[in-house]
Design a protein around this motif. Structure first.
Motif, PDB file in Angstrom:
ATOM      1  N   MET A  26      14.771   2.063   8.410  1.00 49.77           N
ATOM      2  CA  MET A  26      14.814   2.487   7.005  1.00 49.77           C
ATOM      3  C   MET A  26      13.768   3.555   6.719  1.00 49.77           C
ATOM      4  O   MET A  26      12.625   3.421   7.144  1.00 49.77           O
ATOM      5  CB  MET A  26      14.519   1.281   6.100  1.00 49.77           C
ATOM      6  N   PRO A  27      14.152   4.590   5.959  1.00 50.27           N
ATOM      7  CA  PRO A  27      13.147   5.569   5.534  1.00 50.27           C
ATOM      8  C   PRO A  27      12.256   4.941   4.456  1.00 50.27           C
ATOM      9  O   PRO A  27      12.649   3.980   3.785  1.00 50.27           O
ATOM     10  CB  PRO A  27      13.983   6.709   4.963  1.00 50.27           C
ATOM     11  N   ILE A  28      11.084   5.490   4.272  1.00 50.76           N
ATOM     12  CA  ILE A  28      10.133   4.942   3.297  1.00 50.76           C
ATOM     13  C   ILE A  28      10.746   4.897   1.894  1.00 50.76           C
ATOM     14  O   ILE A  28      10.478   3.963   1.132  1.00 50.76           O
ATOM     15  CB  ILE A  28       8.796   5.714   3.306  1.00 50.76           C
ATOM     16  N   ALA A  29      11.582   5.862   1.554  1.00 51.88           N
ATOM     17  CA  ALA A  29      12.195   5.873   0.216  1.00 51.88           C
ATOM     18  C   ALA A  29      13.058   4.631   0.004  1.00 51.88           C
ATOM     19  O   ALA A  29      13.066   4.051  -1.085  1.00 51.88           O
ATOM     20  CB  ALA A  29      13.027   7.138   0.026  1.00 51.88           C
ATOM     21  N   ALA A  30      13.770   4.195   1.037  1.00 47.08           N
ATOM     22  CA  ALA A  30      14.610   2.997   0.917  1.00 47.08           C
ATOM     23  C   ALA A  30      13.747   1.738   0.825  1.00 47.08           C
ATOM     24  O   ALA A  30      14.067   0.818   0.072  1.00 47.08           O
ATOM     25  CB  ALA A  30      15.562   2.904   2.102  1.00 47.08           C
ATOM     26  N   VAL A  31      12.662   1.707   1.575  1.00 48.36           N
ATOM     27  CA  VAL A  31      11.743   0.563   1.502  1.00 48.36           C
ATOM     28  C   VAL A  31      11.156   0.485   0.100  1.00 48.36           C
ATOM     29  O   VAL A  31      11.140  -0.578  -0.526  1.00 48.36           O
ATOM     30  CB  VAL A  31      10.628   0.679   2.567  1.00 48.36           C
ATOM     31  N   ARG A  32      10.698   1.604  -0.388  1.00 47.77           N
ATOM     32  CA  ARG A  32      10.097   1.652  -1.732  1.00 47.77           C
ATOM     33  C   ARG A  32      11.108   1.252  -2.799  1.00 47.77           C
ATOM     34  O   ARG A  32      10.800   0.492  -3.717  1.00 47.77           O
ATOM     35  CB  ARG A  32       9.548   3.040  -1.998  1.00 47.77           C
ATOM     36  N   ALA A  33      12.336   1.740  -2.695  1.00 47.43           N
ATOM     37  CA  ALA A  33      13.386   1.407  -3.667  1.00 47.43           C
ATOM     38  C   ALA A  33      13.667  -0.096  -3.662  1.00 47.43           C
ATOM     39  O   ALA A  33      13.866  -0.698  -4.720  1.00 47.43           O
ATOM     40  CB  ALA A  33      14.656   2.186  -3.357  1.00 47.43           C
ATOM     41  N   ALA A  34      13.661  -0.709  -2.488  1.00 42.45           N
ATOM     42  CA  ALA A  34      13.912  -2.144  -2.387  1.00 42.45           C
ATOM     43  C   ALA A  34      12.794  -2.962  -3.022  1.00 42.45           C
ATOM     44  O   ALA A  34      13.028  -4.074  -3.503  1.00 42.45           O
ATOM     45  CB  ALA A  34      14.090  -2.543  -0.924  1.00 42.45           C
ATOM     46  N   LEU A  49       0.944   0.247   3.579  1.00 39.93           N
ATOM     47  CA  LEU A  49       1.389  -1.052   4.103  1.00 39.93           C
ATOM     48  C   LEU A  49       2.224  -0.880   5.362  1.00 39.93           C
ATOM     49  O   LEU A  49       2.051  -1.617   6.344  1.00 39.93           O
ATOM     50  CB  LEU A  49       2.157  -1.817   3.029  1.00 39.93           C
ATOM     51  N   LEU A  50       3.108   0.107   5.366  1.00 40.95           N
ATOM     52  CA  LEU A  50       3.922   0.377   6.558  1.00 40.95           C
ATOM     53  C   LEU A  50       3.050   0.831   7.726  1.00 40.95           C
ATOM     54  O   LEU A  50       3.259   0.411   8.868  1.00 40.95           O
ATOM     55  CB  LEU A  50       4.992   1.413   6.243  1.00 40.95           C
ATOM     56  N   ARG A  51       2.065   1.682   7.437  1.00 38.14           N
ATOM     57  CA  ARG A  51       1.148   2.139   8.496  1.00 38.14           C
ATOM     58  C   ARG A  51       0.406   0.964   9.108  1.00 38.14           C
ATOM     59  O   ARG A  51       0.284   0.838  10.330  1.00 38.14           O
ATOM     60  CB  ARG A  51       0.167   3.173   7.943  1.00 38.14           C
ATOM     61  N   GLU A  62       9.777   5.674  13.607  1.00 36.94           N
ATOM     62  CA  GLU A  62      10.482   6.669  14.414  1.00 36.94           C
ATOM     63  C   GLU A  62      10.627   7.930  13.569  1.00 36.94           C
ATOM     64  O   GLU A  62      11.126   7.872  12.445  1.00 36.94           O
ATOM     65  CB  GLU A  62      11.858   6.109  14.786  1.00 36.94           C
ATOM     66  N   LYS A  63      10.178   9.057  14.113  1.00 38.36           N
ATOM     67  CA  LYS A  63      10.233  10.322  13.378  1.00 38.36           C
ATOM     68  C   LYS A  63      11.615  10.946  13.538  1.00 38.36           C
ATOM     69  O   LYS A  63      12.078  11.189  14.633  1.00 38.36           O
ATOM     70  CB  LYS A  63       9.152  11.276  13.893  1.00 38.36           C
ATOM     71  N   ARG A  64      12.283  11.149  12.415  1.00 40.14           N
ATOM     72  CA  ARG A  64      13.545  11.902  12.357  1.00 40.14           C
ATOM     73  C   ARG A  64      13.248  13.051  11.405  1.00 40.14           C
ATOM     74  O   ARG A  64      12.230  13.710  11.585  1.00 40.14           O
ATOM     75  CB  ARG A  64      14.669  11.013  11.840  1.00 40.14           C
ATOM     76  N   TYR A  69      11.448   3.207   9.581  1.00 43.40           N
ATOM     77  CA  TYR A  69      10.699   2.015   9.979  1.00 43.40           C
ATOM     78  C   TYR A  69      11.654   0.869  10.299  1.00 43.40           C
ATOM     79  O   TYR A  69      12.683   0.700   9.650  1.00 43.40           O
ATOM     80  CB  TYR A  69       9.752   1.597   8.849  1.00 43.40           C
ATOM     81  N   ARG A  70      11.272   0.087  11.305  1.00 42.23           N
ATOM     82  CA  ARG A  70      12.049  -1.095  11.675  1.00 42.23           C
ATOM     83  C   ARG A  70      11.082  -2.216  12.046  1.00 42.23           C
ATOM     84  O   ARG A  70       9.955  -1.955  12.492  1.00 42.23           O
ATOM     85  CB  ARG A  70      12.991  -0.793  12.828  1.00 42.23           C
TER      86      ARG A  70
END
Length: 129
Positions: A26-34, A49-51, A62-64, A69-70
């Motif tokens: 998931m991209p950070i934007a999706a994590v934040r939205a959730a 927190l993800l870091r 994983e850089k795209r 993040y997983r």
């Protein structure tokens, strides 16, 4: 994994819950939205927190086009550690005392008890002889 699970803070656990529910990285934007419905964390807080989770080895990035993040630590591994920790700390290592406490306080429904019987006696022998 036990040592890793013990290092997860309450806030980090909230982020892990989102990652476990995701259907892939998931991209950070999706994590934040959730997290928006339950937390008012800004982007930098979620990123921190993800870091931290990545530094601890509980998640991987994983850089795209952006970072995705997983979870690395599984929900099952965390639950196993958490359950064992609760039993050890509160019930002095006795799972029987934990279950007795739940039964005595009517915390288990009739269906919960049936499900437990099925787990304890998978062959249909309910032990009530």
């Amino acid at each position: 994994m036990n040592e890793l699970a013990s290092k997860i803070s309450a806030s980090e656990l909230e982020v892990m819950q989102v990652l476990w529910q995701g259907k892939g990285p998931m991209p950070i934007a999706a994590v934040r939205a959730a997290l928006e419905g339950t937390h008012r964390w800004d982007a930098s807080t979620v990123k921190t927190l993800l870091r931290r989770l990545c530094e601890k080895g509980a998640a991987a990035a994983e850089k795209r086009e952006v970072f995705y993040y997983r979870p690395v630590l599984t929900r099952e591994a965390y639950r196993n550690w958490s359950t064992r920790s609760l039993i050890d700390k509160v019930y002095r290592g006795s799972a029987k005392d934990l279950v007795a406490s739940l039964v005595e306080r009517a915390q288990l429904s009739a269906q919960d008890l049936e499900d437990l019987r099925a787990v304890l006696y998978p062959e249909g022998e309910d032990g009530r002889g």
